[in-house]
Structure formats: structure tokens, C-alpha cells
Scaffold this motif. Structure first.
Motif, PDB file in Angstrom:
ATOM      1  N   VAL A  77       0.849  -1.189   0.000  1.00  0.00           N
ATOM      2  CA  VAL A  77       0.000   0.000   0.000  1.00  0.00           C
ATOM      3  C   VAL A  77       0.885   1.239   0.000  1.00  0.00           C
ATOM      4  O   VAL A  77       0.643   2.200  -0.714  1.00  0.00           O
ATOM      5  CB  VAL A  77      -0.946  -0.003   1.226  1.00  0.00           C
ATOM      6  CG1 VAL A  77      -1.710   1.298   1.324  1.00  0.00           C
ATOM      7  CG2 VAL A  77      -1.889  -1.187   1.155  1.00  0.00           C
ATOM      8  N   ASP A  78       1.919   1.201   0.821  1.00  0.00           N
ATOM      9  CA  ASP A  78       2.913   2.280   0.873  1.00  0.00           C
ATOM     10  C   ASP A  78       4.185   1.715   0.255  1.00  0.00           C
ATOM     11  O   ASP A  78       4.960   1.025   0.926  1.00  0.00           O
ATOM     12  CB  ASP A  78       3.151   2.701   2.323  1.00  0.00           C
ATOM     13  CG  ASP A  78       4.074   3.898   2.452  1.00  0.00           C
ATOM     14  OD1 ASP A  78       4.262   4.623   1.449  1.00  0.00           O
ATOM     15  OD2 ASP A  78       4.615   4.098   3.552  1.00  0.00           O
ATOM     16  N   PRO A  79       4.426   1.951  -1.044  1.00  0.00           N
ATOM     17  CA  PRO A  79       5.538   1.301  -1.743  1.00  0.00           C
ATOM     18  C   PRO A  79       6.889   1.553  -1.077  1.00  0.00           C
ATOM     19  O   PRO A  79       7.180   2.655  -0.623  1.00  0.00           O
ATOM     20  CB  PRO A  79       5.503   1.932  -3.137  1.00  0.00           C
ATOM     21  CG  PRO A  79       4.115   2.423  -3.299  1.00  0.00           C
ATOM     22  CD  PRO A  79       3.669   2.835  -1.921  1.00  0.00           C
ATOM     23  N   PRO A  80       7.692   0.496  -1.012  1.00  0.00           N
ATOM     24  CA  PRO A  80       9.010   0.596  -0.385  1.00  0.00           C
ATOM     25  C   PRO A  80      10.024   1.266  -1.311  1.00  0.00           C
ATOM     26  O   PRO A  80       9.759   1.480  -2.485  1.00  0.00           O
ATOM     27  CB  PRO A  80       9.389  -0.867  -0.177  1.00  0.00           C
ATOM     28  CG  PRO A  80       8.750  -1.558  -1.338  1.00  0.00           C
ATOM     29  CD  PRO A  80       7.436  -0.834  -1.545  1.00  0.00           C
ATOM     30  N   GLY A  81      11.177   1.518  -0.768  1.00  0.00           N
ATOM     31  CA  GLY A  81      12.292   2.008  -1.563  1.00  0.00           C
ATOM     32  C   GLY A  81      13.140   0.840  -2.036  1.00  0.00           C
ATOM     33  O   GLY A  81      12.896  -0.317  -1.684  1.00  0.00           O
ATOM     34  N   ARG A  82      14.152   1.148  -2.790  1.00  0.00           N
ATOM     35  CA  ARG A  82      15.005   0.101  -3.367  1.00  0.00           C
ATOM     36  C   ARG A  82      15.813  -0.656  -2.318  1.00  0.00           C
ATOM     37  O   ARG A  82      16.309  -1.736  -2.570  1.00  0.00           O
ATOM     38  CB  ARG A  82      15.897   0.693  -4.460  1.00  0.00           C
ATOM     39  CG  ARG A  82      17.022   1.541  -3.979  1.00  0.00           C
ATOM     40  CD  ARG A  82      17.875   2.155  -5.073  1.00  0.00           C
ATOM     41  NE  ARG A  82      18.171   1.329  -6.227  1.00  0.00           N
ATOM     42  CZ  ARG A  82      19.197   0.482  -6.312  1.00  0.00           C
ATOM     43  NH1 ARG A  82      20.000   0.320  -5.293  1.00  0.00           N
ATOM     44  NH2 ARG A  82      19.402  -0.198  -7.407  1.00  0.00           N
ATOM     45  N   ASP A  83      15.938  -0.104  -1.106  1.00  0.00           N
ATOM     46  CA  ASP A  83      16.731  -0.748  -0.060  1.00  0.00           C
ATOM     47  C   ASP A  83      15.906  -1.652   0.847  1.00  0.00           C
ATOM     48  O   ASP A  83      16.404  -2.093   1.894  1.00  0.00           O
ATOM     49  CB  ASP A  83      17.453   0.313   0.780  1.00  0.00           C
ATOM     50  CG  ASP A  83      18.464   1.092  -0.052  1.00  0.00           C
ATOM     51  OD1 ASP A  83      19.070   0.479  -0.954  1.00  0.00           O
ATOM     52  OD2 ASP A  83      18.628   2.296   0.186  1.00  0.00           O
ATOM     53  N   LEU A  84      14.683  -1.955   0.483  1.00  0.00           N
ATOM     54  CA  LEU A  84      13.825  -2.811   1.294  1.00  0.00           C
ATOM     55  C   LEU A  84      14.520  -4.130   1.609  1.00  0.00           C
ATOM     56  O   LEU A  84      15.124  -4.761   0.740  1.00  0.00           O
ATOM     57  CB  LEU A  84      12.510  -3.103   0.551  1.00  0.00           C
ATOM     58  CG  LEU A  84      11.564  -4.093   1.241  1.00  0.00           C
ATOM     59  CD1 LEU A  84      10.994  -3.462   2.517  1.00  0.00           C
ATOM     60  CD2 LEU A  84      10.447  -4.495   0.298  1.00  0.00           C
ATOM     61  N   SER A  85      14.441  -4.517   2.876  1.00  0.00           N
ATOM     62  CA  SER A  85      14.945  -5.822   3.301  1.00  0.00           C
ATOM     63  C   SER A  85      13.786  -6.540   3.967  1.00  0.00           C
ATOM     64  O   SER A  85      13.227  -6.054   4.947  1.00  0.00           O
ATOM     65  CB  SER A  85      16.115  -5.658   4.272  1.00  0.00           C
ATOM     66  OG  SER A  85      16.577  -6.931   4.678  1.00  0.00           O
ATOM     67  N   SER A  86      13.412  -7.652   3.408  1.00  0.00           N
ATOM     68  CA  SER A  86      12.317  -8.458   3.949  1.00  0.00           C
ATOM     69  C   SER A  86      12.595  -9.905   3.582  1.00  0.00           C
ATOM     70  O   SER A  86      13.461 -10.184   2.736  1.00  0.00           O
ATOM     71  CB  SER A  86      10.985  -8.011   3.336  1.00  0.00           C
ATOM     72  OG  SER A  86      10.915  -8.399   1.973  1.00  0.00           O
TER      73      SER A  86
END
Length: 172
Positions: free
Chosen positions: A137-146
Motif C-alpha cells: 500500500v505504501d511502496p518501499p524504496g530500493r533498499d527494502l529488506s524483507s
């Protein structure tokens, strides 16, 4: 004919038609060629190519996916269709299918990368990131870690470690 579709609806009609044609068991290349000839400029041509990639992904269940079949479909496309954009569209579809906790979509990702030209890998990886991004819903940035991102980066790196950058570009 696409020429008769009102301008405001052309992109949607083009994408829907291309996706449906590409998802058919026996892709009708002649009809895709005719559709491509009706594109008005690069934006419509890219929409067409990306929709073909999504349609190829949608054409079979992950457990029935064959990288060899996808490579043959790409080879059969008219030369005017941008394969890099098709790869992006395929990645966009797969990014919505692969999952952090189940491996059922992994074969689509690895099968594409293993059976198509290496030149298409960055576009597919970018599309994969963009498709994964659509889940938020709230798009992440390129550094997302999941867990999901780590899983996808691991699958990409097993084939080509350089694909993490394009994947992260697609994320944000």
C-alpha cells in the motif's frame, strides 16, 4: 480494430488484447504482428511488449511452467517486438506470484533466466522488483529488506549476482 478505439482507451485495449493473445496455448503471432503494426509510437509499443510478457506468465500455472517454451515463444515473436520490454512484463507478472514462504513460483523465475538470452535478464529482474513493489500500500524504496526480497535476491544471485541492482531499481 485498434484504430477505432477512442484514444483514452487505446493503452488499456492494447494491453488487454496483447496479454490475452500471449496467454493462449498456441500464441497467434500473426495477430500480434498486426497489433504491433497499429501501435502509435514507442509508448504503445512498450505497452504491447510488456503486456505480451505478462500474458506469457499468465499462460500457465507455475507448476506447468517451462523455460524452454517461453524461449520458443520469445523467438517466435515478430522482430519489431522489443524482447527487453517483454522480459520486463514477464518479471512484472512473476513479481506478483513469487512468495517468501512458498517455492511454487520459483521455477518461473529461474526457468526464464536459465532459458532466455542473458541480455533479457536485467529487464526481467527490474520487472520482478516492480511487480513485487505492487504488493505494498505504501511502496518501499530500493533498499527494502524483507524475507521476500532476500529470497528473490538469492534466486537471482544464484544465476547472475549482477541482477540485484536491476531488481532493486524496480523496487523503487
Amino acid at each position: 480494430a485498434l484504430r477505432e478505439v477512442p484514444r483514452a482507451w487505446r493503452s488499456y485495449a492494447l494491453a488487454q488484447t496483447a496479454s490475452e493473445l500471449a496467454s493462449e496455448t498456441k500464441m497467434r503471432v500473426g495477430v500480434i504482428r498486426e497489433l504491433a503494426a497499429q501501435c502509435r509510437g514507442p509508448e504503445e509499443a512498450n505497452t504491447l511488449a510488456r503486456a505480451i510478457g505478462m500474458g506469457i506468465g499468465e499462460s500457465r500455472l507455475p507448476r506447468h511452467f517451462s523455460g524452454e517454451q517461453v524461449a520458443a515463444q520469445l523467438e517466435a515473436l515478430p522482430p519489431t517486438i522489443d524482447r527487453e520490454q517483454v522480459a520486463f512484463g514477464f518479471g512484472l507478472y512473476v513479481g506478483r506470484v513469487v512468495h517468501a514462504f512458498y517455492s511454487f513460483g520459483d521455477g518461473m523465475l529461474t526457468g526464464f533466466l536459465e532459458h532466455t538470452p542473458a541480455s533479457l535478464r536485467p529487464g526481467m529482474a527490474c520487472g520482478l522488483g516492480a511487480g513485487y513493489r505492487l504488493r505494498f500500500v505504501d511502496p518501499p524504496g530500493r533498499d527494502l529488506s524483507s524475507p521476500g526480497v532476500r529470497r528473490l535476491v538469492g534466486l537471482l544471485a544464484a544465476i547472475d549476482p549482477a541482477l540485484e541492482g536491476p531488481f532493486r531499481d524496480g523496487l523503487g
